[in-house]
Design a protein around this motif. Structure first.
Motif, PDB file in Angstrom:
ATOM      1  N   ILE A 376       0.843  -1.201   0.000  1.00  0.00           N
ATOM      2  CA  ILE A 376       0.000   0.000   0.000  1.00  0.00           C
ATOM      3  C   ILE A 376       0.878   1.252   0.000  1.00  0.00           C
ATOM      4  O   ILE A 376       1.808   1.371   0.792  1.00  0.00           O
ATOM      5  N   GLU A 377       0.579   2.154  -0.922  1.00  0.00           N
ATOM      6  CA  GLU A 377       1.254   3.457  -0.977  1.00  0.00           C
ATOM      7  C   GLU A 377       0.198   4.546  -0.801  1.00  0.00           C
ATOM      8  O   GLU A 377      -0.669   4.721  -1.659  1.00  0.00           O
ATOM      9  N   GLU A 378       0.282   5.257   0.287  1.00  0.00           N
ATOM     10  CA  GLU A 378      -0.658   6.353   0.521  1.00  0.00           C
ATOM     11  C   GLU A 378      -0.033   7.669   0.073  1.00  0.00           C
ATOM     12  O   GLU A 378       1.134   7.946   0.368  1.00  0.00           O
ATOM     13  N   HIS A 379      -0.795   8.462  -0.638  1.00  0.00           N
ATOM     14  CA  HIS A 379      -0.303   9.753  -1.120  1.00  0.00           C
ATOM     15  C   HIS A 379      -1.151  10.872  -0.515  1.00  0.00           C
ATOM     16  O   HIS A 379      -2.350  10.718  -0.288  1.00  0.00           O
ATOM     17  N   GLU A 380      -0.510  12.000  -0.282  1.00  0.00           N
ATOM     18  CA  GLU A 380      -1.221  13.164   0.248  1.00  0.00           C
ATOM     19  C   GLU A 380      -2.042  13.817  -0.857  1.00  0.00           C
ATOM     20  O   GLU A 380      -1.943  13.443  -2.034  1.00  0.00           O
ATOM     21  N   LEU A 381      -2.855  14.789  -0.492  1.00  0.00           N
ATOM     22  CA  LEU A 381      -3.648  15.522  -1.470  1.00  0.00           C
ATOM     23  C   LEU A 381      -2.711  16.269  -2.422  1.00  0.00           C
ATOM     24  O   LEU A 381      -1.828  17.014  -1.976  1.00  0.00           O
ATOM     25  N   LYS A 382      -2.879  16.048  -3.721  1.00  0.00           N
ATOM     26  CA  LYS A 382      -2.028  16.672  -4.733  1.00  0.00           C
ATOM     27  C   LYS A 382      -2.886  17.134  -5.899  1.00  0.00           C
ATOM     28  O   LYS A 382      -4.058  16.766  -6.015  1.00  0.00           O
ATOM     29  N   SER A 383      -2.271  17.910  -6.770  1.00  0.00           N
ATOM     30  CA  SER A 383      -2.962  18.249  -8.020  1.00  0.00           C
ATOM     31  C   SER A 383      -3.116  16.975  -8.846  1.00  0.00           C
ATOM     32  O   SER A 383      -2.347  16.018  -8.692  1.00  0.00           O
ATOM     33  N   LYS A 384      -4.105  16.949  -9.726  1.00  0.00           N
ATOM     34  CA  LYS A 384      -4.322  15.751 -10.532  1.00  0.00           C
ATOM     35  C   LYS A 384      -3.154  15.484 -11.480  1.00  0.00           C
ATOM     36  O   LYS A 384      -2.880  14.327 -11.802  1.00  0.00           O
ATOM     37  N   LEU A 385      -2.452  16.532 -11.874  1.00  0.00           N
ATOM     38  CA  LEU A 385      -1.270  16.329 -12.703  1.00  0.00           C
ATOM     39  C   LEU A 385      -0.178  15.615 -11.893  1.00  0.00           C
ATOM     40  O   LEU A 385       0.483  14.700 -12.393  1.00  0.00           O
ATOM     41  N   GLU A 386      -0.002  16.007 -10.640  1.00  0.00           N
ATOM     42  CA  GLU A 386       0.991  15.349  -9.789  1.00  0.00           C
ATOM     43  C   GLU A 386       0.597  13.904  -9.512  1.00  0.00           C
ATOM     44  O   GLU A 386       1.456  13.010  -9.472  1.00  0.00           O
ATOM     45  N   VAL A 387      -0.695  13.661  -9.325  1.00  0.00           N
ATOM     46  CA  VAL A 387      -1.172  12.283  -9.149  1.00  0.00           C
ATOM     47  C   VAL A 387      -0.887  11.469 -10.404  1.00  0.00           C
ATOM     48  O   VAL A 387      -0.449  10.321 -10.337  1.00  0.00           O
ATOM     49  N   ALA A 388      -1.124  12.072 -11.565  1.00  0.00           N
ATOM     50  CA  ALA A 388      -0.856  11.391 -12.832  1.00  0.00           C
ATOM     51  C   ALA A 388       0.621  11.024 -12.939  1.00  0.00           C
ATOM     52  O   ALA A 388       0.975   9.938 -13.425  1.00  0.00           O
ATOM     53  N   GLU A 389       1.499  11.906 -12.492  1.00  0.00           N
ATOM     54  CA  GLU A 389       2.937  11.630 -12.523  1.00  0.00           C
ATOM     55  C   GLU A 389       3.286  10.470 -11.591  1.00  0.00           C
ATOM     56  O   GLU A 389       4.131   9.625 -11.917  1.00  0.00           O
ATOM     57  N   ASP A 390       2.626  10.406 -10.431  1.00  0.00           N
ATOM     58  CA  ASP A 390       2.845   9.284  -9.509  1.00  0.00           C
ATOM     59  C   ASP A 390       2.384   7.965 -10.139  1.00  0.00           C
ATOM     60  O   ASP A 390       3.048   6.928 -10.011  1.00  0.00           O
ATOM     61  N   ILE A 391       1.236   8.001 -10.805  1.00  0.00           N
ATOM     62  CA  ILE A 391       0.714   6.798 -11.469  1.00  0.00           C
ATOM     63  C   ILE A 391       1.675   6.350 -12.572  1.00  0.00           C
ATOM     64  O   ILE A 391       1.981   5.164 -12.704  1.00  0.00           O
ATOM     65  N   ALA A 392       2.146   7.315 -13.361  1.00  0.00           N
ATOM     66  CA  ALA A 392       3.071   6.986 -14.455  1.00  0.00           C
ATOM     67  C   ALA A 392       4.374   6.394 -13.920  1.00  0.00           C
ATOM     68  O   ALA A 392       4.923   5.452 -14.507  1.00  0.00           O
ATOM     69  N   ALA A 393       4.855   6.944 -12.810  1.00  0.00           N
ATOM     70  CA  ALA A 393       6.091   6.416 -12.206  1.00  0.00           C
ATOM     71  C   ALA A 393       5.892   4.975 -11.741  1.00  0.00           C
ATOM     72  O   ALA A 393       6.773   4.125 -11.914  1.00  0.00           O
ATOM     73  N   LYS A 394       4.725   4.692 -11.177  1.00  0.00           N
ATOM     74  CA  LYS A 394       4.406   3.333 -10.730  1.00  0.00           C
ATOM     75  C   LYS A 394       4.324   2.383 -11.934  1.00  0.00           C
ATOM     76  O   LYS A 394       4.802   1.244 -11.881  1.00  0.00           O
ATOM     77  N   ILE A 395       3.734   2.844 -13.023  1.00  0.00           N
ATOM     78  CA  ILE A 395       3.640   2.032 -14.237  1.00  0.00           C
ATOM     79  C   ILE A 395       5.039   1.704 -14.762  1.00  0.00           C
ATOM     80  O   ILE A 395       5.324   0.569 -15.146  1.00  0.00           O
ATOM     81  N   CYS A 396       5.928   2.695 -14.785  1.00  0.00           N
ATOM     82  CA  CYS A 396       7.296   2.476 -15.262  1.00  0.00           C
ATOM     83  C   CYS A 396       7.998   1.401 -14.432  1.00  0.00           C
ATOM     84  O   CYS A 396       8.693   0.529 -14.975  1.00  0.00           O
ATOM     85  N   LYS A 397       7.805   1.458 -13.112  1.00  0.00           N
ATOM     86  CA  LYS A 397       8.414   0.453 -12.233  1.00  0.00           C
ATOM     87  C   LYS A 397       7.838  -0.933 -12.516  1.00  0.00           C
ATOM     88  O   LYS A 397       8.563  -1.930 -12.550  1.00  0.00           O
ATOM     89  N   MET A 398       6.526  -0.992 -12.721  1.00  0.00           N
ATOM     90  CA  MET A 398       5.857  -2.265 -13.001  1.00  0.00           C
ATOM     91  C   MET A 398       6.386  -2.872 -14.310  1.00  0.00           C
ATOM     92  O   MET A 398       6.681  -4.072 -14.383  1.00  0.00           O
ATOM     93  N   LEU A 399       6.502  -2.047 -15.341  1.00  0.00           N
ATOM     94  CA  LEU A 399       6.975  -2.533 -16.632  1.00  0.00           C
ATOM     95  C   LEU A 399       8.428  -2.997 -16.551  1.00  0.00           C
ATOM     96  O   LEU A 399       8.807  -3.994 -17.170  1.00  0.00           O
ATOM     97  N   GLN A 400       9.238  -2.273 -15.786  1.00  0.00           N
ATOM     98  CA  GLN A 400      10.629  -2.675 -15.605  1.00  0.00           C
ATOM     99  C   GLN A 400      10.722  -4.033 -14.921  1.00  0.00           C
ATOM    100  O   GLN A 400      11.497  -4.908 -15.326  1.00  0.00           O
TER     101      GLN A 400
END
Length: 413
Positions: A376-400
């Motif tokens: 579980i990774e909990e994130h604080e309240l962020k802009s949706k663009l920042e959330v999108a960047e977190d999601i993309a970073a997680k996807i990159c790790k998953m693909l790697q």
């Protein structure tokens, strides 16, 4: 995309200079640092005091002042981008031919950063061969044109020559920075569902939800920024991606979204299912508007729609990364964990309507990631663009990780 960027705004002597007040505010709101230089003529249209107040920095309109030398060389080295807006016919000619008789031109010739220019002048001036030749020459130097727009001009004529609207200028700058930086997803294909679906009751009425598509659009832009070839399958929304590499497929109903997703999914390396798809749709759609009857309740028989995530999960391969969303009102983590297994997600993005600033309609979101190992990774309240960047970073790790596992399996065989 402009957060922390240093923007050198050069204002020249056009009536369109009044728009630079709005432009400055938009740049500051986007998180940029703005330093303004002006020609002497520009100060006749809008005061340095106004722009200094908005930018929270001193405005320079001369190479020298009572304080001494205003270092145009230093300014040119400081900026991440220089923006000449409005750019008059006179300024375009001077820039194209290397003249250097004011603060704007001296700074331009000292700049090592990308230079954008937004022309503003009357119709006949803009279409004159000399002006067009100067624009072409500036572009040949690597400068970036933010083209003039059509509309009513100061002379009363109607045509091309208006400076691009401040919102459009900011979008051009955002797009430039969006395309910079590393592209770990280059060569990969991504599909993304976003927005609501609309389920018709009759030609007038329908069932839908409050999804705005803001989160999905932010993810689409972010994945494209990282090099992915993105196909966005979107229900009816007002917000659209800014990145030109995003292909948009507009749909309305859950069935249309399912058909588009099931068609695109086999070729995709990444699938992000961020749409708020209707779980139910009217069993029968009336051909004509249903008339109300006094005193009689209206009943609509509903049937289940296709579960897009579940259907894609059935055909998902080990090399594909699939991300789901869960918007829960109770038993948040328990319900999200069930969806992980049932729909074969690699990880799920959980948000709650109970979190202030999260959910539909907001520009912010507060999310929790849960993966197949129930980490579980909990994130604080962020802009949706920042959330999108977190999601993309997680996807990159998953693909790697998937790539590493595939290599290990190949080595064992």
């Amino acid at each position: 995309m402009l957060k922390g960027k240093k923007i050198l705004l050069a204002v020249t002597g056009s009536i369109a200079a009044y728009k630079t007040a709005s432009l400055t505010r938009l740049l500051i709101k986007a998180g940029a640092e703005v330093q303004i230089v002006m020609t002497d003529a520009a100060t006749k249209f809008i005061t340095p005091l106004t722009l200094s107040t908005l930018s929270k920095r001193s405005v320079y309109s001369s190479v020298t002042s009572e304080e001494g030398w205003n270092n145009h060389v230093e300014l040119g080295l400081w900026a991440d981008a220089m923006l000449v807006a409005p750019a008059t016919a006179n300024t375009l000619a001077a820039m194209a031919n290397g003249f250097c008789n004011n603060m704007v031109l001296a700074t331009y010739l000292s700049s090592r950063c990308p230079v954008f220019f937004a022309p503003a002048m009357d119709l006949d001036m803009f279409t004159h061969p000399a002006t067009l030749a100067n624009i072409d020459k500036l572009k040949s130097y690597g400068n970036i044109l933010i083209d003039a727009e059509e509309g009513e001009l100061a002379s009363g004529l109607v045509g091309k020559g208006r400076m691009a609207e401040p919102e459009h200028i900011v979008e051009a700058l955002e797009l430039h920075f969006m395309q910079q930086g590393p592209q770990p997803l280059k060569g990969l294909k991504a599909i993304l569902t976003s927005g609501p679906t609309v389920e018709a009751i009759d030609p007038v009425r329908y069932i839908t939800n409050h999804s705005t598509g803001k989160m999905g659009t932010a993810i689409a832009d972010t994945l494209a920024k990282l090099g992915a070839e993105v196909t966005l399958i979107s229900g009816p929304v007002k917000v659209k991606p800014k990145h030109p590499a995003v292909k948009i497929i507009d749909v309305k109903s859950a069935q249309e979204m399912y058909e588009a997703a099931i068609s695109a999914f086999p070729q995709a390396h990444i699938a992000v299912l961020a749409a708020a798809v209707a779980d139910y749709t009217p069993e029968n759609v009336a051909c004509e508007k249903i008339k109300k009857k006094d005193g009689d309740p209206m009943r609509i028989d509903l049937c289940r729609t296709k579960d897009i995530a579940q259907e894609l999960g059935k055909i998902k391969t080990e090399q594909q990364c699939m991300v789901g969303f869960a918007l829960e009102t109770q038993n948040f983590r328990k319900n999200a964990s069930k969806k992980l297994e049932k729909k074969n997600f690699d990880f799920i993005v959980l948000n709650s309507l109970r979190d202030k600033g999260a959910g539909f309609g907001h520009d912010t979101n507060k999310v929790t990631f849960i993966d197949r190992q129930l980490e579980i990774e909990e994130h604080e309240l962020k802009s949706k663009l920042e959330v999108a960047e977190d999601i993309a970073a997680k996807i990159c790790k998953m693909l790697q990780k998937k790539a590493e596992n595939a290599q290990e399996l190949t080595a064992q065989l």
